[in-house]
Enzyme design. Structure first.
Site, short mmCIF file in Angstrom:
data_model
loop_
_atom_site.label_atom_id
_atom_site.label_comp_id
_atom_site.label_asym_id
_atom_site.label_seq_id
_atom_site.Cartn_x
_atom_site.Cartn_y
_atom_site.Cartn_z
N GLU A 1 -22.45 20.90 9.19
CA GLU A 1 -23.48 20.04 8.61
C GLU A 1 -23.28 18.58 9.03
O GLU A 1 -22.17 18.05 8.93
CB GLU A 1 -23.42 20.16 7.09
CG GLU A 1 -24.44 19.32 6.34
CD GLU A 1 -24.35 19.49 4.83
OE1 GLU A 1 -25.29 19.08 4.12
OE2 GLU A 1 -23.33 20.04 4.36
N LYS B 1 -32.83 20.47 5.10
CA LYS B 1 -32.14 20.96 3.91
C LYS B 1 -33.10 20.91 2.72
O LYS B 1 -33.72 19.88 2.45
CB LYS B 1 -30.90 20.11 3.64
CG LYS B 1 -29.93 20.68 2.60
CD LYS B 1 -28.65 19.84 2.59
CE LYS B 1 -27.60 20.41 1.66
NZ LYS B 1 -26.34 19.62 1.72
N CYS C 1 -25.71 24.42 3.90
CA CYS C 1 -24.71 24.20 2.85
C CYS C 1 -25.24 24.56 1.45
O CYS C 1 -25.27 25.71 1.07
CB CYS C 1 -24.19 22.77 2.90
SG CYS C 1 -22.60 22.56 2.07
#
Length: 555
Positions: free
Chosen positions: A46, A116, A152
């Site tokens: 990430e 994200k 994540c």
């Protein structure tokens, strides 16, 4: 075109926040190595281009622009016919908002961009401050494989992975920036198991490595097959490029040949985290080494050992700073510790500066009794000397206070709290003793210190004391450390009520006293240097209490 096989490289790298060019070069070299080993695709962690956590750097348009330019350059390089690249970076979308993004680069182009969706805003994370959330993502196509790219936090809840499975993803590749704390690897594994059970898809978890201020990213990247068995496991606390071959078996992708590294036990993991956090802080910030006061006590001894493991003995300078209350036992123990570690050891007596301060303050203090004021002059004289050595030679001063002391304010502002970094800031005193004994019996591979007893046994077994007055011991002011540490864990990590802590067998009056000390020491902790996060709730980003605070639990 549909493919039935591909080779995946998982690049577990140690980026530096803000070093966009350096981070891009890390990715470039990993891709070159992967190409030489026949990889079709390279997965990175990430925000690998910016480093993680970039915090408010993301608010600087010039920083985001540089990350995007580096990404475009890497995309152009994939025209060489080598492996594709999954890369994490801040990305400014068409709407003008900046996202935490992952991009698929292949055949000279940016093939896909995903943002994200689930931005964490708890514990050490504050992503909603700097990033805009993206929409629920669909899969991307890579040479005939439909890949889901949750980022994540997107896998810590079920919504994103459910959407990817429903829209045709065949495999989940997850870039992560997941910091270390105790038993974190097991926690990640259980989350991934849940997502695999939910979707029926294999999942590859690529994690960042390295120290970043108070956080340590421990790597430990791994993958699960669709039947929840372990496909491969990369090591913790080491850079790695993990190669695995995947084949299509009906509607399912199966990993054929991943290697499984052995993960360290809790003691080794905690030690390695402290060492990595210290080493990366010193090296990434350009210090030539460290200097610390070596008192003959357990805290400075374990910090010296960690520094040698992280940096090598030639970069560690220890100074004994004796005064009239410093025992010959402490002087002997400190010298033996320095000798065992092979570090430079000097002695600078502090009588002259301490008595100079006392003389200068004599008229002002006339008619008063000696108290902690005079004790603190000793600590502050030591702090001034260590900072002078740091200024002259450039080495960073290490602070050596443990979490028990920092909790209750058993430390001197502008004295033993002086310095740039503290590797044991999040270790309770009982943990310090335990890890010191552990290190004497163990030397993990790859660390730079010697084997054998590096902390003299007398340092571990003798009664702890600050040696600021005659016959002083820590237990003059504090309860036994096993009692203190249990109460503190209840108050700090668990946020338990006084009544519930009392049920564990602790005296209610003592609990009240410790809670009071914890609250009134907040102003000191705000001025303390950063240190490695080891517990689930450290002092710093995790725990944000007001300094001005009259609340006490007296229910």
């Amino acid at each position: 075109m549909i493919t039935d096989r591909f080779r995946l490289a998982v690049a577990q790298l140690n980026p530096t926040v803000g070093d966009v060019a350096g981070n891009a070069e890390l990715v470039r070299k990993a891709r070159q190595e992967a190409a030489g080993k026949g990889a079709d695709l390279v997965l990175t962690s990430e925000l690998v281009l910016s480093g993680y956590l970039p915090e408010d750097l993301v608010l600087k348009p010039a920083f985001v622009r540089r990350c995007m330019e580096a990404t475009q350059k890497l995309a152009a390089e994939t025209a060489d016919g080598g492996p594709g690249l999954v890369i994490g970076t801040p990305w400014k979308g068409d709407s003008g908002e900046v996202h935490n993004a992952v991009l698929l680069l292949d055949q000279g182009e940016i093939r896909s961009i995903r943002y994200k969706y689930d931005l964490p805003n708890y514990s050490v994370f504050d992503e909603k401050r700097v990033f805009a959330a993206g929409p629920l993502p669909g899969p991307v196509d890579f040479r005939g494989v439909r890949i889901g790219l949750p980022i994540c936090e997107d896998i810590w809840n079920d919504e994103v992975c459910e959407c990817l499975e429903e829209t045709g993803a065949e495999l989940l590749l997850v870039p992560n920036g997941s910091p270390y704390w105790e038993n974190r690897a097991e926690e990640r594994l259980q989350v991934v198991v849940s997502r695999v059970v939910q979707t029926g898809l294999p999942l590859v978890y690529c994690n960042q490595l390295g120290g970043q201020d108070e956080l340590v990213f421990d790597g430990g990247s791994f993958a699960l097959q669709s039947d929840r068995t372990l496909a491969f496991q990369l090591p913790q606390f080491e850079t790695a490029l993990g190669l695995s071959d995947w084949k299509r078996d009906g509607d399912t992708w199966v990993c054929e040949n991943g290697k499984v590294a052995k993960l360290p036990d809790l003691d080794e993991a905690n030690w390695r985290a402290c060492v990595m956090g210290l080493g990366d802080y010193v090296n990434k910030n350009g210090f030539p080494g460290v200097v610390l006061g070596l008192s003959g006590g357990i805290d400075s001894a374990i910090c010296a050992a960690m520094a040698v493991d992280a940096l090598g003995a030639d970069k560690v300078h220890a100074i004994m700073l004796p005064y009239r209350y410093t025992s010959q036992e402490s002087i002997k123990d400190a010298a033996e510790c320095a000798d065992a570690l092979g570090i430079r050891y000097d002695t600078v007596p502090i009588a002259e500066p301490v008595e100079g301060f006392a003389s200068a303050l004599g008229k002002l203090f006339e008619g008063t009794k000696e108290d902690t004021t005079e004790e603190n002059l000793q600590s502050r004289a030591r702090g001034v000397i260590l900072m002078a050595v740091s200024n002259k030679f450039g080495r960073m001063v290490m602070t050596t206070g443990n979490k028990s002391e920092m909790s209750v304010g058993y430390a001197t502002l502008y004295g033993d709290m002086n310095g740039g970094f503290n590797p044991i800031k999040d270790l309770y005193k009982t943990q310090v003793y335990h890890l010191a004994a552990w290190r004497n019996a163990n030397k993990p591979e790859g660390l730079l210190g010697p084997t054998g007893e590096v902390i003299p046994s007398n340092i571990i077994t003798k009664v702890p004391t600050a040696e600021l007055r005659e016959n002083q011991t820590d237990q003059d002011s504090l309860p036994p450390y096993d009692v203190l540490d249990d109460i503190l864990r209840c108050l700090v990590e668990e946020e338990m009520s006084v009544s519930d802590i009392e049920k564990r067998g602790h005296d209610r009056t003592l609990i009240h006293r410790i809670e009071h000390l914890l609250y009134i020491a907040e102003y000191k902790r705000r001025q303390a240097p950063p240190g490695v996060k080891i517990t689930e709730r450290n002092f710093g980003k995790d725990r944000r209490y007001p300094i001005t605070n009259r609340f006490r639990d007296r229910s």
